[in-house]
Design a protein around this motif. Structure first.
Motif, mmCIF file in Angstrom:
data_model
loop_
_atom_site.group_PDB
_atom_site.id
_atom_site.type_symbol
_atom_site.label_atom_id
_atom_site.label_comp_id
_atom_site.label_asym_id
_atom_site.label_seq_id
_atom_site.Cartn_x
_atom_site.Cartn_y
_atom_site.Cartn_z
ATOM 1 N N SER A 3 -3.776 -9.617 1.471
ATOM 2 C CA SER A 3 -3.624 -8.361 0.740
ATOM 3 C C SER A 3 -2.568 -7.503 1.417
ATOM 4 O O SER A 3 -2.809 -6.930 2.483
ATOM 5 N N ASP A 55 -3.739 -3.740 1.650
ATOM 6 C CA ASP A 55 -4.630 -3.453 2.776
ATOM 7 C C ASP A 55 -3.865 -3.459 4.096
ATOM 8 O O ASP A 55 -4.150 -2.653 4.991
ATOM 9 N N SER A 90 -3.593 -0.333 6.631
ATOM 10 C CA SER A 90 -4.036 -0.500 8.016
ATOM 11 C C SER A 90 -2.934 -0.118 8.994
ATOM 12 O O SER A 90 -3.183 0.554 10.011
ATOM 13 N N LYS A 133 -4.410 0.794 -6.716
ATOM 14 C CA LYS A 133 -5.222 0.462 -5.542
ATOM 15 C C LYS A 133 -4.991 1.460 -4.416
ATOM 16 O O LYS A 133 -5.933 1.868 -3.728
ATOM 17 N N LEU A 189 -7.769 4.085 -2.462
ATOM 18 C CA LEU A 189 -8.060 3.945 -1.035
ATOM 19 C C LEU A 189 -7.412 4.998 -0.145
ATOM 20 O O LEU A 189 -7.787 5.113 1.030
#
Length: 258
Positions: free
Chosen positions: A18, A21, A25, A51, A55
């Motif tokens: 991903s 992600d 991070s 997305k 998040l």
């Protein structure tokens, strides 16, 4: 831009990775989720921005990666659902034929009316990247988009040029000097003999809801056998198969105070 940043759906589905992600991070590890600095994520894939919106609280910029001269209202409403701003090609704001501007599209006002900021891209210093109306001057070109048409910012390969323009004391003199007056789009064409006019532009398509909507990103569940080479990405035969992705971790985006 590294090619592996361009296929979020492929990497999630085929490689079990991903990229969204990973970017989040990395930004968190660098402390950008706790800073007062504004972080902007740019993408031409609406599923990626959806997305990110779920998040993070970063500002999201939807890049429209084709030249358009209008936007269907349903497409603007859908963009508003997941983005704070749009990035338009310069041709979508000041259309030009053979480096002569032909007019204005009105898209900036349309997106502003919907509550979306508008950024123009990509600005360069080389004179061959600018219509003749801007006198082969990168600063004149930026001024036309900011003071003339009212964009909220520019995306440039030469941030020093935009920074110099932003700091110019001539922008806040009250009575704007003549050399800071924005150009009148299409004015050079009025000075040309009919036989010398460039060919008429082909009509540019409007932005439709089909251009904006993308299927949700698949979950990163695929695995690659140890020692096996990952599959090579195959070109997509359609717009919605592997949606183009273009976003940067730390995008150089110059805010122009009007």
């Amino acid at each position: 831009m590294p090619r592996w940043l361009q296929h979020a759906a492929f990497m999630a589905q085929q490689l079990g990775f991903s990229i969204v992600d990973s970017v989040i991070s990395t930004l968190n590890d660098a402390g950008y989720n706790k800073t007062a600095l504004e972080v902007m994520i740019q993408s031409s894939d609406s599923a990626v921005l959806v997305k990110f919106k779920q998040l993070t609280n970063y500002k999201l910029l939807y890049q429209i990666d084709k030249s358009i001269d209008d936007a269907i209202s349903s497409s603007v409403v859908d963009i508003k659902r997941f983005a704070n701003a749009v990035a338009l090609q310069k041709q979508s704001i000041y259309p030009s034929s053979m480096l002569f501007t032909t007019g204005e599209t009105g898209l900036v006002s349309q997106f502003h009316a919907a509550g979306l900021d508008v950024y123009a891209y990509v600005f360069r210093n080389e004179f061959i990247s600018q219509p003749w109306d801007f006198l082969s001057d990168a600063t004149v070109e930026i001024n036309a988009y900011v003071n003339g048409i009212g964009v909220d910012g520019v995306i440039t390969d030469f941030p020093g040029t935009a920074w110099r323009y932003k700091r110019s004391s001539c922008r806040n003199m009250g009575n704007t000097p003549n050399f800071m007056q924005p150009i009148q789009a299409g004015q050079l064409l009025q000075l040309m003999a009919p036989i010398e006019l460039p060919p008429a532009l082909s009509p540019m398509p409007p932005l439709t809801i089909a251009d904006v909507v993308e299927p949700p990103l698949p979950s990163a569940s695929a695995t690659v056998a140890p020692g096996a080479a990952p599959p090579s990405p195959r070109p997509s035969s359609g717009h919605h198969n592997v949606a183009p992705l273009f976003f940067t971790l730390l995008m150089i985006c110059v805010y122009l105070l009007i």
